[in-house]
Design a protein around this motif. Sequence first.
Motif, PDB file in Angstrom:
ATOM      1  N   GLN A   1      -8.132  48.697  -5.086  1.00 16.43           N
ATOM      2  CA  GLN A   1      -7.664  48.324  -3.754  1.00 16.43           C
ATOM      3  C   GLN A   1      -6.844  47.039  -3.788  1.00 16.43           C
ATOM      4  O   GLN A   1      -5.803  46.932  -3.142  1.00 16.43           O
ATOM      5  N   ASP A   2      -7.313  46.059  -4.573  1.00 17.05           N
ATOM      6  CA  ASP A   2      -6.565  44.814  -4.715  1.00 17.05           C
ATOM      7  C   ASP A   2      -5.203  45.052  -5.361  1.00 17.05           C
ATOM      8  O   ASP A   2      -4.195  44.460  -4.961  1.00 17.05           O
ATOM      9  N   PHE A   3      -5.167  45.926  -6.350  1.00 18.31           N
ATOM     10  CA  PHE A   3      -3.923  46.228  -7.061  1.00 18.31           C
ATOM     11  C   PHE A   3      -2.896  46.828  -6.102  1.00 18.31           C
ATOM     12  O   PHE A   3      -1.719  46.468  -6.113  1.00 18.31           O
ATOM     13  N   VAL A   4      -3.356  47.736  -5.246  1.00 19.30           N
ATOM     14  CA  VAL A   4      -2.463  48.387  -4.279  1.00 19.30           C
ATOM     15  C   VAL A   4      -2.004  47.402  -3.211  1.00 19.30           C
ATOM     16  O   VAL A   4      -0.803  47.327  -2.884  1.00 19.30           O
ATOM     17  N   GLU A   5      -2.929  46.632  -2.679  1.00 18.47           N
ATOM     18  CA  GLU A   5      -2.597  45.680  -1.610  1.00 18.47           C
ATOM     19  C   GLU A   5      -1.640  44.585  -2.070  1.00 18.47           C
ATOM     20  O   GLU A   5      -0.849  44.069  -1.280  1.00 18.47           O
ATOM     21  N   ASN A   6      -1.699  44.248  -3.364  1.00 15.62           N
ATOM     22  CA  ASN A   6      -0.842  43.183  -3.894  1.00 15.62           C
ATOM     23  C   ASN A   6       0.331  43.707  -4.713  1.00 15.62           C
ATOM     24  O   ASN A   6       0.996  42.952  -5.426  1.00 15.62           O
ATOM     25  N   ASN A   7       0.572  45.028  -4.605  1.00 16.63           N
ATOM     26  CA  ASN A   7       1.744  45.662  -5.211  1.00 16.63           C
ATOM     27  C   ASN A   7       1.874  45.444  -6.717  1.00 16.63           C
ATOM     28  O   ASN A   7       2.956  45.183  -7.232  1.00 16.63           O
TER      29      ASN A   7
ATOM     30  N   ARG B   1      -6.288  37.781  -7.822  1.00 14.87           N
ATOM     31  CA  ARG B   1      -7.147  38.976  -7.796  1.00 14.87           C
ATOM     32  C   ARG B   1      -7.324  39.592  -9.180  1.00 14.87           C
ATOM     33  O   ARG B   1      -8.194  40.440  -9.375  1.00 14.87           O
ATOM     34  N   ALA B   2      -6.480  39.173 -10.141  1.00 16.48           N
ATOM     35  CA  ALA B   2      -6.644  39.620 -11.524  1.00 16.48           C
ATOM     36  C   ALA B   2      -7.572  38.625 -12.220  1.00 16.48           C
ATOM     37  O   ALA B   2      -7.411  37.412 -12.069  1.00 16.48           O
ATOM     38  N   ARG B   3      -8.525  39.110 -12.959  1.00  9.52           N
ATOM     39  CA  ARG B   3      -9.489  38.232 -13.612  1.00  9.52           C
ATOM     40  C   ARG B   3      -9.688  38.641 -15.068  1.00  9.52           C
ATOM     41  O   ARG B   3      -9.557  39.818 -15.409  1.00  9.52           O
ATOM     42  N   LEU B   4     -10.009  37.668 -15.907  1.00  8.11           N
ATOM     43  CA  LEU B   4     -10.292  37.935 -17.309  1.00  8.11           C
ATOM     44  C   LEU B   4     -11.794  38.130 -17.481  1.00  8.11           C
ATOM     45  O   LEU B   4     -12.595  37.290 -17.042  1.00  8.11           O
ATOM     46  N   GLU B   5     -12.171  39.237 -18.083  1.00  6.95           N
ATOM     47  CA  GLU B   5     -13.578  39.559 -18.293  1.00  6.95           C
ATOM     48  C   GLU B   5     -13.874  39.663 -19.787  1.00  6.95           C
ATOM     49  O   GLU B   5     -13.021  40.062 -20.585  1.00  6.95           O
ATOM     50  N   GLY B   6     -15.104  39.308 -20.163  1.00  6.86           N
ATOM     51  CA  GLY B   6     -15.522  39.375 -21.559  1.00  6.86           C
ATOM     52  C   GLY B   6     -16.034  40.742 -21.958  1.00  6.86           C
ATOM     53  O   GLY B   6     -16.026  41.691 -21.171  1.00  6.86           O
ATOM     54  N   LYS B   7     -16.533  40.811 -23.191  1.00  8.23           N
ATOM     55  CA  LYS B   7     -16.937  42.099 -23.765  1.00  8.23           C
ATOM     56  C   LYS B   7     -18.115  42.744 -23.034  1.00  8.23           C
ATOM     57  O   LYS B   7     -18.288  43.960 -23.076  1.00  8.23           O
ATOM     58  N   ASP B   8     -18.935  41.942 -22.341  1.00 10.24           N
ATOM     59  CA  ASP B   8     -20.123  42.486 -21.690  1.00 10.24           C
ATOM     60  C   ASP B   8     -19.898  42.883 -20.228  1.00 10.24           C
ATOM     61  O   ASP B   8     -20.835  43.308 -19.543  1.00 10.24           O
ATOM     62  N   TYR B   9     -18.664  42.748 -19.752  1.00  4.35           N
ATOM     63  CA  TYR B   9     -18.366  43.154 -18.371  1.00  4.35           C
ATOM     64  C   TYR B   9     -18.624  44.645 -18.203  1.00  4.35           C
ATOM     65  O   TYR B   9     -18.216  45.468 -19.036  1.00  4.35           O
ATOM     66  N   ILE B  10     -19.319  45.002 -17.124  1.00  3.88           N
ATOM     67  CA  ILE B  10     -19.598  46.417 -16.843  1.00  3.88           C
ATOM     68  C   ILE B  10     -18.454  47.005 -16.032  1.00  3.88           C
ATOM     69  O   ILE B  10     -18.153  46.557 -14.929  1.00  3.88           O
ATOM     70  N   MET B  11     -17.817  48.016 -16.586  1.00  2.00           N
ATOM     71  CA  MET B  11     -16.652  48.638 -15.954  1.00  2.00           C
ATOM     72  C   MET B  11     -17.044  49.325 -14.648  1.00  2.00           C
ATOM     73  O   MET B  11     -18.126  49.901 -14.531  1.00  2.00           O
TER      74      MET B  11
END
Length: 365
Positions: free
Chosen positions: A327-333, A343-353
């Motif tokens: 939703q964030d990707f669409v709203e921010n084109n 709205r883009a964030r860096l996540e580590g290896k343990d982030y749950i998709m």
Amino acid sequence: MDLKVGIVGLPNVGKSTLFNALLKKQQALAANYPFATIEPNVGIVAVPDSRLNSLAEITLAEEKMSELPPLKPATVEFVDIAGLVKGAAEGAGLGNKFLSHIREVQIIAHVVRVFEDENIIKEGAVDPKSDYETINTELMLADLQTLNKSLENRKIEPKKKTALEKAVAGINNGTPVYLQSLTDEEQEELRDLFLLSNKRQLVVLNVAESDYNPTTIEKVLTEYSSILGVDKDNCVVICAQIESDLAGLTEDEQKEYLKDLGLEQSGLERLIRQAYYRLGLISFLTAGEKEVRAWTIKKGITAQMAAGEIHTDFIKKFIKAEVVGYQDFVENNGWKGSREKGRARLEGKDYIMQDGDIVEFKIGA
């Protein structure tokens, strides 16, 4: 990961009509997906996902492309398990040859005929409940052979022996393995046997064209889930003949046809979505000039393991995952706007998709 669905059912319950509809969809898909050698009893179809179209339009504008990037939806492989009749476990019909195909699938679509047609011979079929029980009995009988053969091994580990004996006792009481009260450890002991009755099932209730409308569909779900002793969430109502008709239409024509029936989705779409739900599957997305693509993963998987779906080397070379919610990707084109708005964030290896995550994986050399 690849999703494989095995289609089972007695002869003349509509299984072949449904599969032929799948083959038509596979042929339509072939223009974008050059799948090499596909056996006659295997069909590969796209997982419906309208999010890909939106991402393609955004990518077109953001990257100032002259045409839309290729769309690569996730796919489902349907395997037509022919030859299942009473006595299949002992070799009747085409017997064990086709029972072996079921070992390779993750979930079974069990087609049950709930319509009357005097022009179609009921070969082996009696009534929906008996037909449903016949197929399940054959799966369990085949499993009994496998389990008893394993129990003959004198070097069998005590834990494995206990799991085997428990599964045999359950089948002898008429309970398929996947519905038995087995512990996770016991299920692990049985995993290498690929037991047929340990596959989750979706019951596909094949109705007449005249019954393919929202009111009757709900009535059929309620009535036959009760008759078969199956949870409504494990049932999908389709009309195989209409699915076959839909497969020969354009996308716009399909929407119009379904609208006339009062339906928003085809039976095939509902079948795929239910298979995803039952198996705990979700999709993450990638969007760029090269392609816009959906990737199938297990719910609860980490970013590091999800990267391995793109390439196995990405698991050990994983650094970070840049993630934006759909939703964030669409709203921010797109990527640029999402980054500018934080709205883009860096996540580590343990982030749950999460389902619908748009991701760019940062991979080391």
